[in-house]
Design a protein around this motif. Sequence first.
Motif, PDB file in Angstrom:
ATOM      1  N   LEU A 371       0.836  -1.192   0.000  1.00 28.62           N
ATOM      2  CA  LEU A 371       0.000   0.000   0.000  1.00 28.62           C
ATOM      3  C   LEU A 371       0.872   1.243   0.000  1.00 28.62           C
ATOM      4  CD1 LEU A 371      -2.656  -1.045   2.691  1.00 28.62           C
ATOM      5  CD2 LEU A 371      -2.818  -1.260   0.206  1.00 28.62           C
ATOM      6  N   LYS A 372       0.487   2.215  -0.823  1.00 27.05           N
ATOM      7  CA  LYS A 372       1.242   3.469  -0.927  1.00 27.05           C
ATOM      8  C   LYS A 372       0.271   4.639  -0.926  1.00 27.05           C
ATOM      9  CE  LYS A 372       4.716   1.277  -3.976  1.00 27.05           C
ATOM     10  NZ  LYS A 372       3.987   0.014  -4.238  1.00 27.05           N
ATOM     11  N   ASN A 373       0.658   5.731  -0.273  1.00 32.65           N
ATOM     12  CA  ASN A 373      -0.097   6.977  -0.319  1.00 32.65           C
ATOM     13  C   ASN A 373       0.417   7.835  -1.461  1.00 32.65           C
ATOM     14  OD1 ASN A 373      -1.455   6.113   1.965  1.00 32.65           O
ATOM     15  ND2 ASN A 373      -0.115   7.242   3.366  1.00 32.65           N
ATOM     16  N   ALA A 374      -0.410   8.774  -1.928  1.00 29.65           N
ATOM     17  CA  ALA A 374      -0.003   9.594  -3.063  1.00 29.65           C
ATOM     18  C   ALA A 374      -0.871  10.840  -3.140  1.00 29.65           C
ATOM     19  CB  ALA A 374      -0.123   8.798  -4.364  1.00 29.65           C
ATOM     20  N   ASP A 375      -0.402  11.829  -3.900  1.00 29.12           N
ATOM     21  CA  ASP A 375      -1.230  12.988  -4.202  1.00 29.12           C
ATOM     22  C   ASP A 375      -2.367  12.563  -5.130  1.00 29.12           C
ATOM     23  OD1 ASP A 375       0.335  14.740  -2.727  1.00 29.12           O
ATOM     24  OD2 ASP A 375       1.639  15.213  -4.424  1.00 29.12           O
ATOM     25  N   TYR A 376      -3.502  13.220  -4.994  1.00 25.79           N
ATOM     26  CA  TYR A 376      -4.637  12.930  -5.862  1.00 25.79           C
ATOM     27  C   TYR A 376      -4.380  13.505  -7.252  1.00 25.79           C
ATOM     28  CZ  TYR A 376      -9.373  12.857  -7.737  1.00 25.79           C
ATOM     29  OH  TYR A 376     -10.480  12.633  -8.528  1.00 25.79           O
ATOM     30  N   VAL A 377      -4.634  12.720  -8.273  1.00 26.41           N
ATOM     31  CA  VAL A 377      -4.463  13.153  -9.665  1.00 26.41           C
ATOM     32  C   VAL A 377      -5.851  13.366 -10.256  1.00 26.41           C
ATOM     33  CG1 VAL A 377      -3.563  12.587 -11.938  1.00 26.41           C
ATOM     34  CG2 VAL A 377      -2.307  11.871  -9.877  1.00 26.41           C
ATOM     35  N   ASN A 378      -6.166  14.581 -10.603  1.00 25.39           N
ATOM     36  CA  ASN A 378      -7.489  14.878 -11.150  1.00 25.39           C
ATOM     37  C   ASN A 378      -7.429  14.788 -12.670  1.00 25.39           C
ATOM     38  OD1 ASN A 378     -10.130  15.562 -11.393  1.00 25.39           O
ATOM     39  ND2 ASN A 378      -9.886  17.719 -10.840  1.00 25.39           N
ATOM     40  N   GLY A 379      -8.096  13.814 -13.209  1.00 25.20           N
ATOM     41  CA  GLY A 379      -8.150  13.608 -14.644  1.00 25.20           C
ATOM     42  C   GLY A 379      -9.192  12.561 -14.953  1.00 25.20           C
ATOM     43  N   VAL A 380      -9.178  12.049 -16.176  1.00 21.08           N
ATOM     44  CA  VAL A 380     -10.161  11.065 -16.612  1.00 21.08           C
ATOM     45  C   VAL A 380      -9.537   9.675 -16.578  1.00 21.08           C
ATOM     46  CG1 VAL A 380     -11.650  10.313 -18.500  1.00 21.08           C
ATOM     47  CG2 VAL A 380     -11.330  12.755 -18.057  1.00 21.08           C
ATOM     48  N   LEU A 381     -10.145   8.783 -15.839  1.00 17.07           N
ATOM     49  CA  LEU A 381      -9.672   7.403 -15.782  1.00 17.07           C
ATOM     50  C   LEU A 381      -9.816   6.779 -17.162  1.00 17.07           C
ATOM     51  CD1 LEU A 381      -8.641   5.618 -13.382  1.00 17.07           C
ATOM     52  CD2 LEU A 381     -10.931   4.638 -13.323  1.00 17.07           C
ATOM     53  N   LEU A 382      -8.773   6.102 -17.597  1.00 16.58           N
ATOM     54  CA  LEU A 382      -8.770   5.561 -18.948  1.00 16.58           C
ATOM     55  C   LEU A 382      -9.882   4.529 -19.163  1.00 16.58           C
ATOM     56  CD1 LEU A 382      -6.846   6.540 -21.102  1.00 16.58           C
ATOM     57  CD2 LEU A 382      -5.548   4.432 -20.864  1.00 16.58           C
TER      58      LEU A 382
END
Length: 576
Positions: A371-382
């Motif tokens: 499990l890894k934490n990350a910044d949220y990426v706002n875009g369109v899921l492929l």
Amino acid sequence: MSLDPKLFDYDEAADVWVARGMGDFAYADGSEDYLAEVFESVEHVSDYPVEFADQIRDWPSRYHLSHQRVNLMDSISELIDPSWSVLELGAGPGALTKWLAGRVAHVDVIEGSRARAAVNRRRTREDTNVRVMVGNIVDAPIPETYDMATLIGVLEYGKTREGCLDMLRKVRSALTGDGVLILAIENRLGAKYWAGCREDHCSRFFEGLLEYPNADSPITFSRRELQAILSEAGFAHQQFYHAFPDYKLPTVMFRESDEIEPLRPYQWAREFAEEYTGARLFLFPDPLLLKSVSDAGLLWEFSNSFVVACSVSERPALETSWLVRKYWNKHRPETHHTISLYKREGQYRIERAPLGPGLDETQCGDYRFSLKNADYVNGVLLTFEVYSALVSERWFERVSALAREVQDEAKQRFWKGEVDDEGYPLLHGASLDFAFWNLVRTPDGSLVLIDEKWECLAPIPADYLMFRNLLNTFGSFSAFVKPGPLAAIRQLLEESYPQITDERIQAHFVRETDFQSQATGRESEVKPPEEARYGANAVDRLSRLEAAAYAKDKAAEQLAAIAPSIETLTHLLGEE
């Protein structure tokens, strides 16, 4: 702690209190005797009952035994004070009673069915802070006031608006001045009903959409209707949450907020709604409907289920710290975890945390999970680009372009500069999750990998990664794939790898089946069609169309031999 003998009689054998003058509410789903046997056969029942996975045999037993039932209460656990006394109305056989017992000072249950009340107490027999009473929810005496009350899947049995209002008023009278009501109920305008699921209570299509034309049926409400009836009952302060696929076995919870609407929340709930009691229709794809209503600012009106935290007073906290929470806890317990969207110091963050017996990191056969934490990426899921392509007239051209784009990007990032014995490029095992469902297209057109929890400990062939992308996507979308998943996968693979053989495709089936088995902790056994996730239609579609796709006898025979793997992988889909 005894109850007033003028109001209740004690049934010592069942360890339940029966309200005097109350007839037995005859509701039962047929699981009561079986559940009693299950709970009697074990020394200890946990509040996150992964131990009962093998005891689930049908929908009623799944509803009462699945550990996913507690996702609902877990998601709002930060709102609950450990010192509280809680009234649980219509608790049934106690899946949530058991969870509450471990987190609050005292739980009182009022259950209309004597048989279900007895099962509840058998389940919670170790919990000395639980007291189970039998009585009609509206008319039964309530022995004290409480800090919190719950109506989980109960309000609809008021059957009329006035009956539901009476129930809510009864609950309000049982709460302290700052008491909180937690309510869960289906949305009669839920997206899943438009897309082809039966109404949950009467199993008829479109019943709620048509405002319940048949008499004496449980009723549910639209969002605005529910807000109005809660306000009329005195619950002026309300915080709506939205559960997908529903509140019964929720995997995604949204806290209703204007803040998350621009963040494309529909992408967290991309699964097709499951039909629990019969075959659903596939009128159009649920995920694309959710995208459409979300883009129009109407997601809250069309969510499948509401969970509402409400109070007469403005003092209790009704908002969770998270904006979105997803539960990844269907099978292998050591991989159970939550994925939550938070806003930390002005920045959106994705945080993953183990759940129940889950671990931060573990090895499952030839695969590593972490499990890894990350910044949220706002875009369109492929995935949504692929789904949109699949319902278009130029579906093959568009899907082919997307598959090649992902394949080329994967080679750039993960190619080891080596090939396998047949000359196919070998990619680093970390590419395993480089898939449509884990890739976000940002406004500048680039692809960002947002989830890297699985890694193969050995290199994987590039064509297998493409196969894996297509298989899992087409499996989930099988009702809408033309000319059929097997034929489409073969044709698309040939676009990039003209030399690919049936034997190699079969090897990819075996590899993916092995991975799914390792990831889920379930043996890769063939399931009969009625147990497959999308029922017989999806499996029949695969079998029927694969023969037309290939003229050669040898190819048809080989594809027929691996068709059961499609069924198994469809059943396991979404667990990778």
